[in-house]
Design a protein around this motif. Structure first.
Motif, mmCIF file in Angstrom:
data_model
loop_
_atom_site.group_PDB
_atom_site.id
_atom_site.type_symbol
_atom_site.label_atom_id
_atom_site.label_comp_id
_atom_site.label_asym_id
_atom_site.label_seq_id
_atom_site.Cartn_x
_atom_site.Cartn_y
_atom_site.Cartn_z
ATOM 1 N N GLY A 26 0.911 -1.326 0.168
ATOM 2 C CA GLY A 26 -0.144 -0.135 -0.151
ATOM 3 C C GLY A 26 0.948 1.363 -0.120
ATOM 4 N N LEU A 27 1.998 1.319 -0.407
ATOM 5 C CA LEU A 27 3.155 2.298 -0.284
ATOM 6 C C LEU A 27 3.584 2.494 -1.705
ATOM 7 C CD1 LEU A 27 5.318 1.549 2.444
ATOM 8 C CD2 LEU A 27 3.562 3.198 2.428
ATOM 9 N N SER A 28 3.841 3.880 -2.082
ATOM 10 C CA SER A 28 4.425 4.326 -3.350
ATOM 11 C C SER A 28 5.651 4.670 -2.616
ATOM 12 C CB SER A 28 3.850 5.655 -3.508
ATOM 13 O OG SER A 28 4.041 6.639 -2.707
ATOM 14 N N PHE A 29 6.941 4.853 -3.409
ATOM 15 C CA PHE A 29 8.130 5.129 -3.063
ATOM 16 C C PHE A 29 8.094 6.529 -2.463
ATOM 17 C CE2 PHE A 29 12.745 6.761 -3.716
ATOM 18 C CZ PHE A 29 12.913 5.859 -3.037
ATOM 19 N N ALA A 30 7.264 7.684 -2.686
ATOM 20 C CA ALA A 30 7.308 8.939 -2.114
ATOM 21 C C ALA A 30 6.885 8.680 -0.688
ATOM 22 C CB ALA A 30 6.480 9.898 -2.633
ATOM 23 N N ARG A 31 5.840 7.918 -0.389
ATOM 24 C CA ARG A 31 5.337 7.461 0.987
ATOM 25 C C ARG A 31 6.387 6.862 1.680
ATOM 26 N NH1 ARG A 31 -0.175 5.200 -1.149
ATOM 27 N NH2 ARG A 31 0.316 6.383 -2.973
ATOM 28 N N TYR A 32 6.977 5.923 0.982
ATOM 29 C CA TYR A 32 7.910 4.927 1.802
ATOM 30 C C TYR A 32 9.332 6.059 2.253
ATOM 31 C CZ TYR A 32 12.109 2.003 2.437
ATOM 32 O OH TYR A 32 13.288 1.439 2.659
ATOM 33 N N GLU A 33 9.561 6.974 1.566
ATOM 34 C CA GLU A 33 10.643 7.828 1.606
ATOM 35 C C GLU A 33 10.383 8.726 2.960
ATOM 36 O OE1 GLU A 33 13.388 9.575 -1.638
ATOM 37 O OE2 GLU A 33 11.455 9.859 -1.953
ATOM 38 N N LEU A 34 9.067 8.909 3.091
ATOM 39 C CA LEU A 34 8.570 9.859 4.172
ATOM 40 C C LEU A 34 8.542 8.878 5.314
ATOM 41 C CD1 LEU A 34 7.522 12.534 5.437
ATOM 42 C CD2 LEU A 34 5.361 12.161 4.843
ATOM 43 N N ALA A 53 11.884 19.625 2.634
ATOM 44 C CA ALA A 53 13.525 20.137 2.267
ATOM 45 C C ALA A 53 14.382 18.838 2.385
ATOM 46 C CB ALA A 53 14.034 21.298 3.264
ATOM 47 N N LEU A 54 14.139 17.842 3.344
ATOM 48 C CA LEU A 54 15.196 17.174 3.450
ATOM 49 C C LEU A 54 15.094 15.985 2.267
ATOM 50 C CD1 LEU A 54 15.289 16.372 7.221
ATOM 51 C CD2 LEU A 54 17.225 17.195 6.062
ATOM 52 N N LEU A 55 13.808 15.778 1.993
ATOM 53 C CA LEU A 55 13.569 14.773 0.862
ATOM 54 C C LEU A 55 13.632 15.401 -0.514
ATOM 55 C CD1 LEU A 55 10.112 13.123 2.247
ATOM 56 C CD2 LEU A 55 12.486 11.936 1.979
ATOM 57 N N GLN A 56 14.077 16.752 -0.506
ATOM 58 C CA GLN A 56 14.070 17.602 -1.800
ATOM 59 C C GLN A 56 12.907 17.388 -2.531
ATOM 60 O OE1 GLN A 56 17.963 16.249 -3.217
ATOM 61 N NE2 GLN A 56 18.956 17.361 -1.757
ATOM 62 N N VAL A 57 11.888 17.665 -2.073
ATOM 63 C CA VAL A 57 10.499 17.587 -2.943
ATOM 64 C C VAL A 57 9.487 18.911 -2.685
ATOM 65 C CG1 VAL A 57 10.385 15.032 -2.910
ATOM 66 C CG2 VAL A 57 9.268 16.354 -1.254
ATOM 67 N N HIS A 58 8.720 19.047 -3.626
ATOM 68 C CA HIS A 58 7.746 20.036 -3.279
ATOM 69 C C HIS A 58 7.041 20.060 -2.294
ATOM 70 C CE1 HIS A 58 4.644 22.898 -4.488
ATOM 71 N NE2 HIS A 58 5.268 23.578 -5.178
ATOM 72 N N PRO A 59 6.462 20.982 -1.493
ATOM 73 C CA PRO A 59 5.637 20.927 -0.164
ATOM 74 C C PRO A 59 4.321 20.201 -0.655
ATOM 75 C CG PRO A 59 6.621 23.148 -0.264
ATOM 76 C CD PRO A 59 7.037 22.432 -1.781
ATOM 77 N N ALA A 60 3.729 20.364 -1.803
ATOM 78 C CA ALA A 60 2.511 19.771 -2.248
ATOM 79 C C ALA A 60 2.638 18.237 -2.161
ATOM 80 C CB ALA A 60 1.936 20.362 -3.302
ATOM 81 N N SER A 61 3.970 17.948 -2.510
ATOM 82 C CA SER A 61 4.316 16.388 -2.395
ATOM 83 C C SER A 61 4.408 15.616 -1.155
ATOM 84 C CB SER A 61 5.633 16.111 -3.222
ATOM 85 O OG SER A 61 5.543 16.303 -4.522
ATOM 86 N N VAL A 62 4.774 16.537 -0.130
ATOM 87 C CA VAL A 62 4.818 16.096 1.162
ATOM 88 C C VAL A 62 3.599 15.984 1.640
ATOM 89 C CG1 VAL A 62 5.671 16.697 3.459
ATOM 90 C CG2 VAL A 62 7.307 16.742 1.455
ATOM 91 N N THR A 63 2.714 17.066 1.494
ATOM 92 C CA THR A 63 1.351 17.125 1.799
ATOM 93 C C THR A 63 0.418 15.968 1.380
ATOM 94 O OG1 THR A 63 1.276 19.507 2.093
ATOM 95 C CG2 THR A 63 -1.007 18.596 1.675
ATOM 96 N N ASN A 64 0.671 15.660 0.003
ATOM 97 C CA ASN A 64 0.003 14.505 -0.638
ATOM 98 C C ASN A 64 0.352 13.283 -0.112
ATOM 99 O OD1 ASN A 64 -0.086 12.010 -2.808
ATOM 100 N ND2 ASN A 64 -1.394 13.639 -3.315
#
Length: 139
Positions: A26-34, A53-64
């Motif tokens: 039930g994970l994507s790589f983005a969710r796994y990274e977080l 900032a640590l993941l080097q992604v847009h704030p919207a990506s972290v929110t999602n």
């Protein structure tokens, strides 16, 4: 052009292998990274902006990612106790367990057998490090 297209195709191949392992969990790589990032912190929590900032992604990506993880009971979001404008994302015990399980499965299914010899892996890491350093990735 050959170098860039080769890198991009290799990235797609590796990401597909990673997603194949994570999808049943039930994970994507983005969710796994977080999840993994939070599991490495002392308090299992970070401000959302710091996580981005640590993941080097847009704030919207972290929110999602946080929204989906929270819906699954893997993280909780709460107001930052010292900064009323910030939101903390905090790992739950269920999230910690799933991050560990996903890491074990990625180690077995992808990381231990990347499709390259050990010497080729060392060479690849050295070459990509040079590319990343030139781009300022190691500030």
């Amino acid at each position: 052009m050959a170098a860039v297209t080769s890198l991009m195709r290799a990235q797609a191949i590796v990401l597909a292998r990673v997603e194949e392992v994570l999808r049943p969990l039930g994970l994507s790589f983005a969710r796994y990274e977080l999840l993994v990032l939070l599991s490495f912190t002392r308090r299992s929590a970070l401000p959302m902006a710091r996580a981005g900032a640590l993941l080097q992604v847009h704030p919207a990506s972290v929110t999602n990612a946080a929204t989906r993880l929270e819906a699954a009971g893997l993280v909780v979001r709460r107001p930052h106790p010292q900064d009323g404008r910030a939101v903390l994302v905090e790992l739950t015990e269920q999230g910690r367990a799933l991050a560990a399980k996903a890491t074990d499965e990625l180690n077995a299914g992808v990381f231990r057998r990347p499709g390259l010899s050990p010497d080729a892996v060392r060479t690849l890491v050295d070459v990509v490090r040079e590319l990343r350093r030139d781009a300022g990735d190691f500030a």
